[in-house]
Design a protein around this motif. Structure first.
Motif, mmCIF file in Angstrom:
data_model
loop_
_atom_site.group_PDB
_atom_site.id
_atom_site.type_symbol
_atom_site.label_atom_id
_atom_site.label_comp_id
_atom_site.label_asym_id
_atom_site.label_seq_id
_atom_site.Cartn_x
_atom_site.Cartn_y
_atom_site.Cartn_z
ATOM 1 N N LEU B 106 -2.776 -66.106 -27.161
ATOM 2 C CA LEU B 106 -1.942 -66.187 -28.363
ATOM 3 C C LEU B 106 -2.832 -65.888 -29.566
ATOM 4 N N PRO B 107 -3.144 -64.608 -29.809
ATOM 5 C CA PRO B 107 -4.138 -64.280 -30.838
ATOM 6 C C PRO B 107 -3.750 -64.739 -32.238
ATOM 7 N N ARG B 108 -2.468 -64.820 -32.530
ATOM 8 C CA ARG B 108 -2.055 -65.233 -33.881
ATOM 9 C C ARG B 108 -2.525 -66.634 -34.217
ATOM 10 N N ILE B 109 -2.559 -67.511 -33.191
ATOM 11 C CA ILE B 109 -2.997 -68.888 -33.437
ATOM 12 C C ILE B 109 -4.314 -69.197 -32.712
ATOM 13 N N SER B 110 -4.972 -68.142 -32.215
ATOM 14 C CA SER B 110 -6.291 -68.286 -31.586
ATOM 15 C C SER B 110 -6.306 -69.369 -30.510
ATOM 16 N N GLN B 111 -5.352 -69.248 -29.590
ATOM 17 C CA GLN B 111 -5.314 -70.133 -28.427
ATOM 18 C C GLN B 111 -5.176 -69.298 -27.148
ATOM 19 N N VAL B 112 -5.695 -69.836 -26.055
ATOM 20 C CA VAL B 112 -5.484 -69.256 -24.734
ATOM 21 C C VAL B 112 -4.904 -70.346 -23.836
ATOM 22 N N TYR B 113 -3.695 -70.109 -23.317
ATOM 23 C CA TYR B 113 -3.058 -71.043 -22.389
ATOM 24 C C TYR B 113 -3.447 -70.697 -20.960
ATOM 25 N N VAL B 114 -3.855 -71.702 -20.200
ATOM 26 C CA VAL B 114 -4.197 -71.520 -18.782
ATOM 27 C C VAL B 114 -3.356 -72.520 -17.984
ATOM 28 N N MET B 115 -2.363 -72.004 -17.258
ATOM 29 C CA MET B 115 -1.422 -72.872 -16.544
ATOM 30 C C MET B 115 -1.591 -72.732 -15.028
ATOM 31 N N PHE B 116 -1.573 -73.872 -14.358
ATOM 32 C CA PHE B 116 -1.714 -73.929 -12.900
ATOM 33 C C PHE B 116 -0.396 -74.378 -12.262
ATOM 34 N N ARG B 117 -0.046 -73.810 -11.100
ATOM 35 C CA ARG B 117 0.982 -74.400 -10.258
ATOM 36 C C ARG B 117 0.337 -75.547 -9.490
ATOM 37 N N ALA B 118 1.082 -76.654 -9.312
ATOM 38 C CA ALA B 118 0.472 -77.812 -8.643
ATOM 39 C C ALA B 118 1.552 -78.723 -8.080
ATOM 40 N N PRO B 119 1.567 -78.942 -6.758
ATOM 41 C CA PRO B 119 2.552 -79.854 -6.178
ATOM 42 C C PRO B 119 2.331 -81.295 -6.642
ATOM 43 N N LEU B 120 3.413 -81.979 -6.967
ATOM 44 C CA LEU B 120 3.348 -83.420 -7.239
ATOM 45 C C LEU B 120 2.958 -84.138 -5.944
ATOM 46 N N GLN B 121 2.130 -85.167 -6.058
ATOM 47 C CA GLN B 121 1.708 -85.920 -4.882
ATOM 48 C C GLN B 121 2.708 -87.006 -4.503
ATOM 49 N N ASP B 122 3.495 -87.461 -5.463
ATOM 50 C CA ASP B 122 4.505 -88.500 -5.207
ATOM 51 C C ASP B 122 5.469 -88.516 -6.390
ATOM 52 N N LEU B 123 6.446 -89.412 -6.328
ATOM 53 C CA LEU B 123 7.459 -89.462 -7.399
ATOM 54 C C LEU B 123 7.201 -90.594 -8.387
ATOM 55 N N ASN B 124 5.989 -91.140 -8.374
ATOM 56 C CA ASN B 124 5.653 -92.234 -9.291
ATOM 57 C C ASN B 124 5.197 -91.712 -10.649
ATOM 58 N N PHE B 125 6.005 -90.860 -11.251
ATOM 59 C CA PHE B 125 5.660 -90.379 -12.587
ATOM 60 C C PHE B 125 6.416 -91.196 -13.630
ATOM 61 N N ALA B 126 5.945 -91.120 -14.862
ATOM 62 C CA ALA B 126 6.537 -91.913 -15.956
ATOM 63 C C ALA B 126 6.035 -91.346 -17.271
ATOM 64 N N PRO B 127 6.766 -91.540 -18.367
ATOM 65 C CA PRO B 127 6.306 -90.987 -19.637
ATOM 66 C C PRO B 127 4.954 -91.569 -20.056
ATOM 67 N N GLY B 128 4.001 -90.710 -20.416
ATOM 68 C CA GLY B 128 2.784 -91.160 -21.083
ATOM 69 C C GLY B 128 3.091 -91.384 -22.561
ATOM 70 N N VAL B 129 2.080 -91.765 -23.349
ATOM 71 C CA VAL B 129 2.339 -92.116 -24.758
ATOM 72 C C VAL B 129 2.839 -90.925 -25.575
ATOM 73 N N GLU B 130 2.567 -89.699 -25.108
ATOM 74 C CA GLU B 130 3.011 -88.534 -25.884
ATOM 75 C C GLU B 130 4.368 -88.009 -25.420
ATOM 76 N N SER B 131 4.996 -88.713 -24.469
ATOM 77 C CA SER B 131 6.287 -88.255 -23.934
ATOM 78 C C SER B 131 7.367 -89.317 -24.110
ATOM 79 N N LEU B 132 8.578 -88.858 -24.415
ATOM 80 C CA LEU B 132 9.731 -89.764 -24.493
ATOM 81 C C LEU B 132 10.346 -89.969 -23.109
ATOM 82 N N GLU B 133 10.264 -88.908 -22.303
ATOM 83 C CA GLU B 133 10.953 -88.906 -21.023
ATOM 84 C C GLU B 133 10.258 -87.878 -20.134
ATOM 85 N N VAL B 134 10.264 -88.123 -18.837
ATOM 86 C CA VAL B 134 9.688 -87.188 -17.874
ATOM 87 C C VAL B 134 10.708 -87.041 -16.757
#
Lengths: 186, 186
Positions: B106-134
């Motif tokens: 993203l040259p306009r904002i001088s960022q490079v995004y690097v995204m990985f595919r990754a299987p969830l290990q279990d369903l014990n996810f929950a919102p962290g402090v930066e999330s309202l909902e997951v």
């Protein structure tokens, strides 16, 4: 970093800001948080028939040793633009098209190397200001004992392992210090 | 940046240092060159059967909109460590193994995004402090009109184009402003 770049005060401390979980450099006068993040080094593995282009460094560190053309990505450019620019600056060489090849995290020095395979467009290359010499090498001629950086050795090692198969998957790894072995994570 | 972080002087100017070819912030008092470079944002596309995990942002920018777990890479970590850490922090989710998937400049904002595919290990996810909902979404349920960033839309678009073929090549692209179309370079 001795002074706050925002307010000029000599009031910098290391602490974990509220709501954060990493140590940061924080100004106790104006409360600016000075984030520091890894830098990207990007470049090319320029190919011509069975040869690879290397550059002999005219600058420190590693003056006089051989490297692939690569350098720090600049603001407001893409990865590919940066890799092409570095290849031009260091070897006056034109390359296209680029194929992502090796991504190496170097956490000890907070750098990420992003290297592309890229065919040379012609043989009109020449040393840029940061190079003493620019030269094509067959596999047998690669100066393994005079390579400038472990990441260059690692990239070339992948290349000569992959080439007999004619397949060049993207390698994503962490490059650990020489005492440990590289961890291949995908 | 108002003051030199090395000497504290209000003597910063923009100029091209000798032997360089880019405008830099330079201190005319102590001659320190203050380099600025792109930042890496890295994260995951967490998979569970035919579903993808998204996080509803609890912070600005884009409060209340949906995103993949991702954030700024920190010093002294690898790309994979950063992506796993961000997935844990934002969604309290465990993922493994990681497969490099999308790299967006993203040259306009001088960022490079690097995204990985990754299987969830279990369903014990929950919102962290930066999330309202997951929440897990099937393709039909993806809130396309409420995605936080164009890079998230682009990553998910690749994913749903690639998934029917069962092949997920690494996509390396520049993400241009909405007025132009993305340039696919490899």
């Amino acid at each position: 970093m001795n002074y706050c770049s925002n307010c000029g005060a000599a009031s910098l401390v290391q602490k974990i800001p509220e709501g954060d979980n990493h140590l940061r450099i924080v100004c106790e006068n104006c409360h600016t948080i000075h984030y520091q993040n890894p830098k990207i080094v990007t470049g090319c593995l320029p190919e011509w028939e069975d040869k690879i282009l290397l550059c002999k460094r005219a600058i420190e560190p590693r003056y006089g040793l051989w490297t692939l053309p690569a350098g720090f990505m600049e603001n407001q450019e893409s990865l590919e633009q940066a890799a092409v620019r570095e290849t031009w600056e260091e070897a006056q060489a034109r390359v296209a098209p680029l194929s992502l090849y090796v991504i190496l995290s170097l956490p000890r020095i907070s750098q990420v190397y992003v290297m592309f395979r890229a065919p040379l467009q012609d043989l009109n290359f020449a040393p840029g200001v940061e190079s003493l010499e620019v030269k094509l090498f067959t596999q047998d001629e690669i100066p393994w004992e005079q390579l400038a950086f472990p990441v260059i050795r690692r990239t070339l090692t992948h290349y000569y392992q992959d080439r007999p198969r004619g397949q060049f998957p993207v390698h994503v790894e962490e490059l650990l210090p020489p005492s440990s072995s590289p961890l291949q994570t995908s």
